[in-house]
Design a protein around this motif. Structure first.
Motif, PDB file in Angstrom:
ATOM      1  N   THR A   5      26.058  41.243  20.175  1.00  0.00           N
ATOM      2  CA  THR A   5      25.606  39.897  20.545  1.00  0.00           C
ATOM      3  C   THR A   5      25.935  39.610  22.004  1.00  0.00           C
ATOM      4  N   GLU A   6      27.114  39.994  22.462  1.00  0.00           N
ATOM      5  CA  GLU A   6      27.484  39.783  23.860  1.00  0.00           C
ATOM      6  C   GLU A   6      26.609  40.602  24.806  1.00  0.00           C
ATOM      7  N   VAL A   7      26.296  41.838  24.429  1.00  0.00           N
ATOM      8  CA  VAL A   7      25.421  42.677  25.254  1.00  0.00           C
ATOM      9  C   VAL A   7      24.031  42.041  25.356  1.00  0.00           C
ATOM     10  N   LEU A   8      23.495  41.578  24.226  1.00  0.00           N
ATOM     11  CA  LEU A   8      22.164  40.963  24.226  1.00  0.00           C
ATOM     12  C   LEU A   8      22.153  39.648  25.013  1.00  0.00           C
ATOM     13  N   THR A   9      23.199  38.860  24.860  1.00  0.00           N
ATOM     14  CA  THR A   9      23.298  37.613  25.624  1.00  0.00           C
ATOM     15  C   THR A   9      23.335  37.929  27.113  1.00  0.00           C
ATOM     16  N   ASN A  10      24.097  38.937  27.497  1.00  0.00           N
ATOM     17  CA  ASN A  10      24.169  39.340  28.899  1.00  0.00           C
ATOM     18  C   ASN A  10      22.809  39.833  29.392  1.00  0.00           C
ATOM     19  N   LEU A  11      22.133  40.648  28.595  1.00  0.00           N
ATOM     20  CA  LEU A  11      20.815  41.180  28.979  1.00  0.00           C
ATOM     21  C   LEU A  11      19.854  40.044  29.312  1.00  0.00           C
ATOM     22  N   TYR A  12      19.726  39.094  28.404  1.00  0.00           N
ATOM     23  CA  TYR A  12      18.733  38.042  28.605  1.00  0.00           C
ATOM     24  C   TYR A  12      19.176  36.955  29.577  1.00  0.00           C
ATOM     25  N   THR A  13      20.481  36.766  29.725  1.00  0.00           N
ATOM     26  CA  THR A  13      20.959  35.869  30.775  1.00  0.00           C
ATOM     27  C   THR A  13      20.643  36.481  32.139  1.00  0.00           C
ATOM     28  N   CYS A  14      20.858  37.772  32.265  1.00  0.00           N
ATOM     29  CA  CYS A  14      20.506  38.470  33.508  1.00  0.00           C
ATOM     30  C   CYS A  14      19.001  38.416  33.753  1.00  0.00           C
ATOM     31  N   LEU A  15      18.194  38.571  32.713  1.00  0.00           N
ATOM     32  CA  LEU A  15      16.741  38.463  32.877  1.00  0.00           C
ATOM     33  C   LEU A  15      16.367  37.088  33.418  1.00  0.00           C
ATOM     34  N   ALA A  16      16.924  36.052  32.825  1.00  0.00           N
ATOM     35  CA  ALA A  16      16.619  34.684  33.267  1.00  0.00           C
ATOM     36  C   ALA A  16      17.043  34.456  34.716  1.00  0.00           C
ATOM     37  N   ASN A  17      18.067  35.194  35.165  1.00  0.00           N
ATOM     38  CA  ASN A  17      18.574  35.072  36.534  1.00  0.00           C
ATOM     39  C   ASN A  17      18.004  36.125  37.484  1.00  0.00           C
ATOM     40  N   HIS A  18      17.039  36.909  36.997  1.00  0.00           N
ATOM     41  CA  HIS A  18      16.402  37.964  37.807  1.00  0.00           C
ATOM     42  C   HIS A  18      17.423  38.984  38.306  1.00  0.00           C
ATOM     43  N   TYR A  20      18.397  42.387  37.738  1.00  0.00           N
ATOM     44  CA  TYR A  20      18.062  43.684  37.138  1.00  0.00           C
ATOM     45  C   TYR A  20      19.248  44.641  37.138  1.00  0.00           C
ATOM     46  N   GLU A  21      20.163  44.501  38.096  1.00  0.00           N
ATOM     47  CA  GLU A  21      21.339  45.367  38.115  1.00  0.00           C
ATOM     48  C   GLU A  21      22.245  45.068  36.922  1.00  0.00           C
ATOM     49  N   GLY A  22      22.395  43.788  36.604  1.00  0.00           N
ATOM     50  CA  GLY A  22      23.178  43.411  35.429  1.00  0.00           C
ATOM     51  C   GLY A  22      22.512  43.872  34.147  1.00  0.00           C
ATOM     52  N   THR A  39       6.231  52.331  28.486  1.00  0.00           N
ATOM     53  CA  THR A  39       6.944  53.306  27.668  1.00  0.00           C
ATOM     54  C   THR A  39       7.875  54.030  28.626  1.00  0.00           C
ATOM     55  N   LEU A  40       9.183  53.776  28.483  1.00  0.00           N
ATOM     56  CA  LEU A  40      10.148  54.306  29.442  1.00  0.00           C
ATOM     57  C   LEU A  40      11.309  54.972  28.725  1.00  0.00           C
ATOM     58  N   GLU A  41      11.815  56.027  29.345  1.00  0.00           N
ATOM     59  CA  GLU A  41      12.986  56.743  28.834  1.00  0.00           C
ATOM     60  C   GLU A  41      14.022  56.831  29.937  1.00  0.00           C
ATOM     61  N   LYS A  42      15.251  56.616  29.591  1.00  0.00           N
ATOM     62  CA  LYS A  42      16.421  56.682  30.469  1.00  0.00           C
ATOM     63  C   LYS A  42      16.644  55.348  31.174  1.00  0.00           C
ATOM     64  N   ARG A  43      17.900  55.129  31.508  1.00  0.00           N
ATOM     65  CA  ARG A  43      18.331  53.850  32.070  1.00  0.00           C
ATOM     66  C   ARG A  43      17.715  53.547  33.440  1.00  0.00           C
ATOM     67  N   THR A  44      17.599  54.535  34.324  1.00  0.00           N
ATOM     68  CA  THR A  44      17.086  54.248  35.664  1.00  0.00           C
ATOM     69  C   THR A  44      15.628  53.784  35.646  1.00  0.00           C
ATOM     70  N   PRO A  45      14.717  54.425  34.922  1.00  0.00           N
ATOM     71  CA  PRO A  45      13.349  53.894  34.852  1.00  0.00           C
ATOM     72  C   PRO A  45      13.287  52.492  34.223  1.00  0.00           C
ATOM     73  N   ILE A  46      14.153  52.225  33.258  1.00  0.00           N
ATOM     74  CA  ILE A  46      14.199  50.884  32.664  1.00  0.00           C
ATOM     75  C   ILE A  46      14.677  49.882  33.713  1.00  0.00           C
ATOM     76  N   ARG A  47      15.685  50.265  34.495  1.00  0.00           N
ATOM     77  CA  ARG A  47      16.156  49.397  35.580  1.00  0.00           C
ATOM     78  C   ARG A  47      15.019  49.119  36.560  1.00  0.00           C
ATOM     79  N   ALA A  48      14.242  50.136  36.898  1.00  0.00           N
ATOM     80  CA  ALA A  48      13.122  49.953  37.829  1.00  0.00           C
ATOM     81  C   ALA A  48      12.120  48.940  37.273  1.00  0.00           C
ATOM     82  N   MET A  49      11.839  49.011  35.964  1.00  0.00           N
ATOM     83  CA  MET A  49      10.923  48.048  35.354  1.00  0.00           C
ATOM     84  C   MET A  49      11.470  46.626  35.495  1.00  0.00           C
ATOM     85  N   TRP A  50      12.753  46.440  35.176  1.00  0.00           N
ATOM     86  CA  TRP A  50      13.342  45.102  35.292  1.00  0.00           C
ATOM     87  C   TRP A  50      13.385  44.655  36.743  1.00  0.00           C
ATOM     88  N   HIS A  51      13.592  45.575  37.671  1.00  0.00           N
ATOM     89  CA  HIS A  51      13.554  45.246  39.096  1.00  0.00           C
ATOM     90  C   HIS A  51      12.158  44.740  39.468  1.00  0.00           C
TER      91      HIS A  51
END
Length: 164
Positions: A5-18, A20-22, A39-51
């Motif tokens: 729950t804390e990880v998910l809260t952090n994920l979406y709080t970071c999304l709302a705050n733009h 992507y590093e968080g 469709t992405l695999e691995k953390r760095t490509p996912i980070r790029a999408m959020w960026h």
């Protein structure tokens, strides 16, 4: 160690705050992400999408439905201007997660694809993309790869240069 729950809260709080590093810190190194466009695999490509997404006018709100379950679920509402058309989109999403070693390992987003396509592309193109979803995915991934090429922090290391 954080709870799911804390990880998910952090994920979406970071999304709302733009932030992507968080967001990246919430994902396992071998994580996967899939939605109607990506469709992405691995953390760095996912980070790029959020960026990429963090550079938009996205506004996000969320409610954790089941943070400690397997899978965990979150209801998310994204509101943004769709860059290719300039149309405003309000996209309710059900996000489903699996965790590994306390981090997000699998992330799948589900939405009303027909409605999203019509809102984002307009009625004619929207129905075409809805009926032929591979076109939407191909276009999204093409735009993503073009964006990644313009951002050196996501460039893959050249094996020939690794030894020098």
């Amino acid at each position: 160690m954080e709870t799911q729950t804390e990880v998910l809260t952090n994920l979406y709080t970071c999304l709302a705050n733009h932030d992507y590093e968080g967001m990246e810190k919430c994902y396992h190194p071998d994580a996967t992400f899939r939605d109607i466009g990506f469709t992405l695999e691995k953390r760095t490509p996912i980070r790029a999408m959020w960026h990429l997404i963090s550079e938009t006018d996205l506004r996000a709100s969320f409610k954790i439905v089941d943070g400690e379950g397997s899978p965990s679920t979150v209801d998310l509402i994204d509101e943004y201007t769709f860059p290719p058309t300039g149309k405003r989109v309000r996209n309710p999403i059900r996000s489903v997660f699996e965790f590994k070693e306390g981090l997000i390992f699998k992330h799948r987003d589900f939405c009303d694809t027909r409605q999203w396509c019509i809102d984002a592309w307009g009625p004619l193109l929207g129905l075409l993309f809805w009926l032929l979803p591979f076109l939407q995915r191909a276009l999204t991934m093409s735009q993503y790869h073009s964006w990644v090429k313009r951002h050196s922090e996501y460039a893959k290391p050249n094996p020939k240069n690794a030894a020098s």
